[in-house]
Design an enzyme around this catalytic site. Sequence first.
Site, short mmCIF file in Angstrom:
data_model
loop_
_atom_site.label_atom_id
_atom_site.label_comp_id
_atom_site.label_asym_id
_atom_site.label_seq_id
_atom_site.Cartn_x
_atom_site.Cartn_y
_atom_site.Cartn_z
N ASP A 73 0.81 -1.21 0.00
CA ASP A 73 0.00 0.00 0.00
C ASP A 73 0.85 1.27 0.00
OD1 ASP A 73 -2.11 -1.71 0.06
OD2 ASP A 73 -3.14 -0.72 1.71
N CYS A 114 1.11 -8.18 5.14
CA CYS A 114 0.72 -6.79 4.98
C CYS A 114 -0.75 -6.63 4.59
CB CYS A 114 1.62 -6.11 3.96
SG CYS A 114 3.32 -5.92 4.56
N ASP A 115 -1.29 -5.52 5.00
CA ASP A 115 -2.58 -4.94 4.64
C ASP A 115 -3.65 -5.93 4.17
OD1 ASP A 115 -0.46 -2.82 4.61
OD2 ASP A 115 -2.25 -1.60 4.45
N LYS A 116 -3.94 -5.97 2.87
CA LYS A 116 -5.08 -6.76 2.38
C LYS A 116 -4.80 -8.25 2.41
CE LYS A 116 -6.19 -2.80 1.86
NZ LYS A 116 -4.79 -2.51 2.19
N CYS A 186 5.32 -2.41 8.30
CA CYS A 186 5.73 -1.11 8.85
C CYS A 186 5.50 -1.02 10.36
CB CYS A 186 5.03 0.01 8.12
SG CYS A 186 5.49 0.12 6.38
N GLU A 437 -6.69 4.03 -0.09
CA GLU A 437 -6.12 4.63 1.13
C GLU A 437 -5.53 5.99 0.74
OE1 GLU A 437 -4.62 1.05 4.06
OE2 GLU A 437 -3.16 2.30 3.06
N SER A 463 -5.07 5.45 5.49
CA SER A 463 -4.08 4.46 5.91
C SER A 463 -4.12 4.29 7.42
CB SER A 463 -2.69 4.93 5.48
OG SER A 463 -1.69 4.18 6.12
#
Length: 548
Positions: A73, A114-116, A186, A437, A463
């Site tokens: 992202d 990560c994320d998704k 992150c 985002e 985000s």
Amino acid sequence: MKKGISKAPHRSLFKAAGLSDDELARPIIGIVNSANEIIPGHIHLDTISEAVKRGILLSGGTPLEFSVIGVCDGIAMNHTGMKYSLGSRELIADSIEIMATAHPFDGLVFIPNCDKIVPAMIIAAARINIPSIIISGGPMLPGNYKGKDVSLTQVFEAVGKVAAGTMKETELEQLECAACPGAGSCAGLFTANSMNCLTEALGLSLPFNGTIPAVMSDRIRLAKEAGKQIMVLVEKQITPSMILTKTSIENAVAVDMAIGGSSNTALHLPAIAHYAGVRLGLRDLDPVASKVPHLCNLAPAGKHHIVDLHRAGGIPAIIKELSDNGLFNDSCLTVTGKTQKENVEKSIIIDTEVIHHVKNPVHTDGGLAVLTGNIAPDGCIVKKAAVDEKMLKHSGPAKVFNSEEDAVEAIMGGKIVKGDVVVIAYEGPKGGPGMREMLTPTSVICGMGLDRDVALITDGRFSGATRGASIGHVSPEAASGGPIAAVRNGDIIEIDINAKTLNVKLSADEIANRISELEPFEPKITKGYMKRYAHLVSSADKGAVFEI
């Protein structure tokens, strides 16, 4: 796919891949690996996979690995690529479902970070419903710049400082080189780490999956344990449907509120619930937010990072604290084969500066707040824990934009002033399409020193690294004729986060008249996957899911 005379051709194909009769006689475990060379949180996942394989082999199984895609992202931010990020969640889940149905494994080990990718793998596990366990890649360590811990948030905000003339470009370059020191998701409590922590609360991963840093040997050992544990799950036939229940999802919401997780969890938890056959909408988060206190002041809201949370006792300590105070149902089954109560029985809070007790919280209510009003009749979300007290109640004129790019240009060009409310419409699931985002506009606002004076409202999303009065997921979205599409420049927006309201000072008739005058919406992407996505996706309050 391997037993009996009729499966001789199948066995022949497996033997072409080098498998022996002994290996074929054992349970075959699929390893779903999202490793790639693009995402810093995923560059080391082959190492995690190798450790998982060792655990499976130690326990008498046969591991077979396949890959799935992933989007970073941060790298996709602020250009067309971000339109594809949320859409990748359904695509990843679909591809795993296809692979695991076409090749019927005995069990699955999911390796996201990560994320998704994390919610996508949880969704896939729920759909396929064979013994499954999640082992993530772990968080990145914070960087250090001028003696202070930093992460990606500071780099985004520094762009605004350079634009405002309060930071030199040479300093930005130094910060850029220092903020992200190596592999991992992150370092702050952004979306990736929020979701990885919630895998523990849901019961789909081993304790400390969400917090052991990527570079620690503990992460390798945990991966080996996950490989061993999938064999136990196969033997006992413990499946995701036995773990992923209404109660366990409510537990995840409680932990989310306690840690002050990313506002994107308000998108992913309803989606996970939907695909697991559990009803959970955006508004259903609010009762939990009202009773569960915020216990951790983690970046971007505070100075601590995930490694600090880990050292302070991790998610098990938070679960124990909530459970002891009647805020978490610890009877739920987990992938350990034990209940949450048994998992966290000996857990303690080691550092009360990082993890507060319920009786001495950071805030008395949860880290996220669901707002409703005539702009968002079906709700919207804000990371309350990351909002300056001054902005908890705010009234100001709207500055309306129909894309992120237009908003960023105006912010960078000095056209946004103290008191303004930036409204970004047509960035929702359908309108984007893909519900981008938007870390760039929020970070630039912060970097320019306006985060205590300017609010942002959107039918898109922000985000997990966002801080400030950034209100997203406005539902229904503009592309579906939602009231946010009726807002015009100069309209007065009234925000009261404590009262959980978001309104524009217009009559219901005026809003209806303006909406009736709107041109029919056409998706901004007219070909390929995202064209199909725009026609299939639900509103954000339902988790931006495919309802068919």
